[in-house]
Design a protein around this motif. Structure first.
Motif, PDB file in Angstrom:
ATOM      1  N   GLU A 119      16.510 -27.362 -21.766  1.00  0.00           N
ATOM      2  CA  GLU A 119      17.252 -26.202 -20.994  1.00  0.00           C
ATOM      3  C   GLU A 119      18.626 -26.040 -21.776  1.00  0.00           C
ATOM      4  OE1 GLU A 119      17.352 -27.112 -17.074  1.00  0.00           O
ATOM      5  OE2 GLU A 119      14.959 -27.077 -16.847  1.00  0.00           O
ATOM      6  N   GLU A 120      19.302 -26.918 -21.966  1.00  0.00           N
ATOM      7  CA  GLU A 120      20.622 -26.816 -22.519  1.00  0.00           C
ATOM      8  C   GLU A 120      20.508 -26.414 -23.930  1.00  0.00           C
ATOM      9  OE1 GLU A 120      23.709 -27.535 -21.220  1.00  0.00           O
ATOM     10  OE2 GLU A 120      22.583 -27.512 -19.675  1.00  0.00           O
ATOM     11  N   ALA A 121      19.418 -26.683 -24.774  1.00  0.00           N
ATOM     12  CA  ALA A 121      19.262 -25.878 -26.257  1.00  0.00           C
ATOM     13  C   ALA A 121      19.177 -24.568 -26.213  1.00  0.00           C
ATOM     14  CB  ALA A 121      18.079 -26.648 -26.827  1.00  0.00           C
ATOM     15  N   ARG A 122      18.601 -24.205 -25.085  1.00  0.00           N
ATOM     16  CA  ARG A 122      18.389 -22.617 -24.815  1.00  0.00           C
ATOM     17  C   ARG A 122      19.784 -21.955 -24.922  1.00  0.00           C
ATOM     18  NH1 ARG A 122      13.846 -20.319 -21.122  1.00  0.00           N
ATOM     19  NH2 ARG A 122      15.027 -18.849 -22.052  1.00  0.00           N
ATOM     20  N   LYS A 123      20.883 -22.802 -24.290  1.00  0.00           N
ATOM     21  CA  LYS A 123      22.066 -22.167 -24.117  1.00  0.00           C
ATOM     22  C   LYS A 123      23.093 -21.862 -25.616  1.00  0.00           C
ATOM     23  CE  LYS A 123      22.060 -23.816 -19.406  1.00  0.00           C
ATOM     24  NZ  LYS A 123      23.016 -24.647 -18.558  1.00  0.00           N
ATOM     25  N   GLY A 124      22.594 -22.853 -26.666  1.00  0.00           N
ATOM     26  CA  GLY A 124      23.137 -22.893 -27.807  1.00  0.00           C
ATOM     27  C   GLY A 124      23.339 -24.412 -28.301  1.00  0.00           C
ATOM     28  N   PRO A 125      23.754 -24.757 -29.501  1.00  0.00           N
ATOM     29  CA  PRO A 125      23.937 -26.098 -30.108  1.00  0.00           C
ATOM     30  C   PRO A 125      24.325 -27.008 -28.929  1.00  0.00           C
ATOM     31  CG  PRO A 125      24.982 -24.303 -31.421  1.00  0.00           C
ATOM     32  CD  PRO A 125      24.824 -23.671 -30.144  1.00  0.00           C
ATOM     33  N   LEU A 126      23.481 -28.275 -29.087  1.00  0.00           N
ATOM     34  CA  LEU A 126      24.028 -29.443 -28.254  1.00  0.00           C
ATOM     35  C   LEU A 126      25.071 -30.019 -28.985  1.00  0.00           C
ATOM     36  CD1 LEU A 126      20.401 -30.461 -27.028  1.00  0.00           C
ATOM     37  CD2 LEU A 126      22.282 -29.174 -25.803  1.00  0.00           C
ATOM     38  N   PRO A 127      25.910 -30.777 -28.196  1.00  0.00           N
ATOM     39  CA  PRO A 127      26.905 -31.640 -28.796  1.00  0.00           C
ATOM     40  C   PRO A 127      26.171 -32.950 -29.512  1.00  0.00           C
ATOM     41  CG  PRO A 127      27.485 -31.302 -26.730  1.00  0.00           C
ATOM     42  CD  PRO A 127      26.135 -30.741 -26.784  1.00  0.00           C
ATOM     43  N   HIS A 128      26.580 -33.250 -30.743  1.00  0.00           N
ATOM     44  CA  HIS A 128      25.806 -34.203 -31.438  1.00  0.00           C
ATOM     45  C   HIS A 128      25.330 -35.579 -30.559  1.00  0.00           C
ATOM     46  CE1 HIS A 128      29.870 -35.822 -31.951  1.00  0.00           C
ATOM     47  NE2 HIS A 128      29.416 -36.922 -32.391  1.00  0.00           N
ATOM     48  N   HIS A 129      26.250 -35.774 -29.276  1.00  0.00           N
ATOM     49  CA  HIS A 129      25.982 -36.860 -28.946  1.00  0.00           C
ATOM     50  C   HIS A 129      25.218 -36.833 -27.659  1.00  0.00           C
ATOM     51  CE1 HIS A 129      29.600 -35.149 -26.800  1.00  0.00           C
ATOM     52  NE2 HIS A 129      28.920 -35.881 -25.700  1.00  0.00           N
ATOM     53  N   PHE A 130      24.704 -35.656 -27.404  1.00  0.00           N
ATOM     54  CA  PHE A 130      24.009 -35.346 -26.020  1.00  0.00           C
ATOM     55  C   PHE A 130      22.794 -36.079 -26.164  1.00  0.00           C
ATOM     56  CE2 PHE A 130      23.599 -33.002 -22.439  1.00  0.00           C
ATOM     57  CZ  PHE A 130      22.129 -32.711 -22.076  1.00  0.00           C
TER      58      PHE A 130
END
Length: 99
Positions: free
Chosen positions: A71-82
């Motif tokens: 779901e978060e990826a649909r909003k844009g790039p994830l932080p590298h540590h997520f």
């Protein structure tokens, strides 16, 4: 009886086998603890099966970190540590019931 299990990770055949072996009846509750997607060959099939089962049995589905990351990826790039370490856990949303 209440049955609880998780980490299906796209393994539709194993998931179907488990449901068949449990053979939940009208008085039973099946609780799935998330992580329905990724790793296995049939993530979409697992989601479709969960939707079907919601019409047939008493099913409680919870979101896991893989669903939250999707779901978060649909909003844009994830932080590298997520999701990759305990540091990333500060950004995780709490697991909640999804219907």
């Amino acid at each position: 009886m209440t049955y609880v299990f998780g980490d299906i990770h796209g393994c539709l055949h194993s998931f179907n086998t488990l449901i068949e072996l449990l053979s939940p009846g009208a008085d039973d509750v099946v609780v799935t603890l998330g992580d329905y997607v990724d790793r296995g060959p049939a993530s979409k099939g697992v989601i479709d099966r969960l939707l079907q089962l919601q019409e047939e049995i008493n099913l409680v589905t919870l979101r896991g970190n893989h669903e939250i990351m999707m779901e978060e990826a649909r909003k844009g790039p994830l932080p590298h540590h997520f999701g990759s370490s305990m540091e990333g856990s500060k950004r995780w949303l709490p697991t909640e019931v999804v219907h």
